[in-house]
Design an enzyme around this catalytic site. Structure first.
Site, PDB file in Angstrom:
ATOM      1  N   SER A   1      24.817 -34.631 -44.811  1.00 18.26           N
ATOM      2  CA  SER A   1      25.781 -33.746 -44.150  1.00 18.26           C
ATOM      3  C   SER A   1      25.070 -32.728 -43.258  1.00 18.26           C
ATOM      4  O   SER A   1      25.670 -32.172 -42.355  1.00 18.26           O
ATOM      5  CB  SER A   1      26.602 -33.008 -45.203  1.00 18.26           C
ATOM      6  OG  SER A   1      25.746 -32.268 -46.047  1.00 18.26           O
TER       7      SER A   1
ATOM      8  N   GLU B   1      21.162 -23.730 -46.409  1.00 17.05           N
ATOM      9  CA  GLU B   1      21.372 -23.877 -44.958  1.00 17.05           C
ATOM     10  C   GLU B   1      21.044 -22.576 -44.229  1.00 17.05           C
ATOM     11  O   GLU B   1      20.654 -22.574 -43.081  1.00 17.05           O
ATOM     12  CB  GLU B   1      22.832 -24.278 -44.666  1.00 17.05           C
ATOM     13  CG  GLU B   1      23.169 -25.716 -45.005  1.00 17.05           C
ATOM     14  CD  GLU B   1      22.762 -26.722 -43.921  1.00 17.05           C
ATOM     15  OE1 GLU B   1      22.680 -26.351 -42.747  1.00 17.05           O
ATOM     16  OE2 GLU B   1      22.511 -27.888 -44.279  1.00 17.05           O
TER      17      GLU B   1
ATOM     18  N   CYS C   1      21.942 -32.410 -55.617  1.00 16.82           N
ATOM     19  CA  CYS C   1      22.317 -32.204 -54.208  1.00 16.82           C
ATOM     20  C   CYS C   1      21.004 -32.058 -53.458  1.00 16.82           C
ATOM     21  O   CYS C   1      20.099 -31.341 -53.912  1.00 16.82           O
ATOM     22  CB  CYS C   1      23.159 -30.949 -54.065  1.00 16.82           C
ATOM     23  SG  CYS C   1      23.441 -30.466 -52.337  1.00 16.82           S
ATOM     24  N   THR C   2      20.898 -32.732 -52.322  1.00 13.86           N
ATOM     25  CA  THR C   2      19.604 -32.752 -51.631  1.00 13.86           C
ATOM     26  C   THR C   2      19.256 -31.400 -50.991  1.00 13.86           C
ATOM     27  O   THR C   2      18.142 -31.221 -50.507  1.00 13.86           O
ATOM     28  CB  THR C   2      19.577 -33.870 -50.575  1.00 13.86           C
ATOM     29  OG1 THR C   2      20.713 -33.734 -49.706  1.00 13.86           O
ATOM     30  CG2 THR C   2      19.616 -35.231 -51.233  1.00 13.86           C
ATOM     31  N   HIS C   3      20.203 -30.459 -50.980  1.00 11.36           N
ATOM     32  CA  HIS C   3      19.886 -29.103 -50.514  1.00 11.36           C
ATOM     33  C   HIS C   3      19.169 -28.279 -51.585  1.00 11.36           C
ATOM     34  O   HIS C   3      18.492 -27.303 -51.270  1.00 11.36           O
ATOM     35  CB  HIS C   3      21.163 -28.344 -50.134  1.00 11.36           C
ATOM     36  CG  HIS C   3      21.724 -28.720 -48.799  1.00 11.36           C
ATOM     37  ND1 HIS C   3      22.361 -29.915 -48.566  1.00 11.36           N
ATOM     38  CD2 HIS C   3      21.733 -28.038 -47.618  1.00 11.36           C
ATOM     39  CE1 HIS C   3      22.758 -29.949 -47.293  1.00 11.36           C
ATOM     40  NE2 HIS C   3      22.391 -28.834 -46.704  1.00 11.36           N
TER      41      HIS C   3
HETATM   42  N1  DGL Z   1      23.256 -32.376 -49.363  1.00  8.26           N
HETATM   43  C1  DGL Z   1      24.467 -32.935 -49.816  1.00  8.26           C
HETATM   44  C2  DGL Z   1      24.386 -33.530 -51.202  1.00  8.26           C
HETATM   45  O1  DGL Z   1      23.335 -33.971 -51.594  1.00  8.26           O
HETATM   46  C3  DGL Z   1      25.766 -32.251 -49.566  1.00  8.26           C
HETATM   47  C4  DGL Z   1      25.864 -30.805 -49.323  1.00  8.26           C
HETATM   48  C5  DGL Z   1      27.223 -30.511 -48.733  1.00  8.26           C
HETATM   49  O2  DGL Z   1      27.409 -30.913 -47.577  1.00  8.26           O
HETATM   50  O3  DGL Z   1      28.095 -29.961 -49.428  1.00  8.26           O
HETATM   51  O4  DGL Z   1      25.375 -33.609 -51.912  1.00  8.26           O
END
Ligand code: DGL
Length: 284
Positions: free
Chosen positions: A23, A165, A201-203
């Site tokens: 995303s 972010e 979540c990759t963030h």
């Molecule tokens: N980085 C994404 C994940 O691994 C999504 C973060 C988002 O857009 O809410 O779920």
């Protein structure tokens, strides 16, 4: 697309790049592990920054977005697709397989679940993820397939996406928010806490030091990036798709909004410089 909603099988060769999407910039934590594990391979990365966050959207919407981002990468030409977003991995893989039957697709949930089980000697696993991933229960399903006796607790931590972010990865505000999310989750594991906490979540890996600082001692942090990279390496070997010839691989970037911001924030996630000129704006 054909009438049955499928696309022609893409023509795949070993010297094509690997497509990666998320995303936003979070999936760059996965690209970082991929570049380390596969230094000769070329990559195309697409961040759907115009429509972030995915984690607050319905599964149907995220699945549709995933088809649109994949279409851009497939049209340029990729030999394998990495869905570097847990939220999309938890809802979009069946639709992608149907639309692109010849394209190998690897998500991050299965590799993350595998890494968690390998780090859970007492079968006690906590997961934080976006609201969408938690609602879809994809981690619970993947973990229970591998470890039916597992005790699992999950909790959405959507604010972590905005913090990452924003580049706010440390300090008292981040730690306060981490405590707010994690204290109730840890309380679900009386008698010693969980064995590990999955960063679903990759963030989230960017916030790892702040998250670790509020966790009880001994809880291991699981980031699916490394296991995903291993999975991709295995898949390329199994399908005879390892790039031929030596020489360092390249990375090209695409964003659906503001290439300058993508480059500036993205390099923190990728761990190497990104020039704004190397980020192409695309419209889905
Ligand atoms: N980085 C994404 C994940 O691994 C999504 C973060 C988002 O857009 O809410 O779920």
């Amino acid at each position: 697309m054909t009438a049955d909603n499928s696309c022609a099988a893409p023509h795949i060769t070993a010297n094509m790049p690997i497509g990666v999407f998320d995303s936003g910039v979070g999936g760059l934590t996965v690209l970082r592990a991929l570049r380390r594990a596969l230094p000769n391979e070329d990559f195309l990365y697409l961040g759907d920054t115009a429509r972030l966050p995915y984690g607050t959207k319905s599964g149907a919407t995220v699945a549709r977005y995933a088809l649109q981002t994949t279409r851009v990468l497939v049209d340029i030409g990729v030999k394998l697709l990495v869905v570097a977003c847990n939220t999309a991995s938890s809802v979009a893989l069946p639709g992608l397989a149907e639309a692109y039957p010849g394209l190998p697709v690897i998500g991050v949930v299965e590799p993350g679940a595998r890494a968690a089980c390998q780090n859970a000697p007492r079968s006690r696993i906590a997961v934080i993820a976006t609201g969408g991933t938690v609602r879809g229960a994809a981690y619970q399903a993947a973990i229970l397939r591998l470890m039916p006796q597992a005790t699992i607790a999950t909790r959405p931590a959507q604010l972590f996406v905005s913090l990452a972010e924003e580049g706010w990865t440390e300090g008292s505000v981040v730690e306060d928010i981490a405590r707010r999310y994690l204290d109730p989750l840890m309380a679900e594991f009386p008698e010693g806490g969980p064995d590990c906490l999955v960063l679903g979540c990759t963030h989230f890996p960017l916030l790892a030091p702040a998250i670790r600082s509020v966790l009880p001692q001994g809880v291991r942090l699981i980031d699916s990036a490394e296991t995903t990279a291993q999975c991709v390496a295995d898949e390329l070997c199994a399908r005879g798709l390892v790039k031929e010839g030596a020489g360092p691989g390249t990375a090209r970037f695409f964003a659906t909004d503001d290439p300058e911001r993508f480059a500036r924030v993205g390099e923190i996630f990728l761990g190497e410089g990104i020039a704004t000129a190397d980020v192409t704006l695309v419209d889905l």
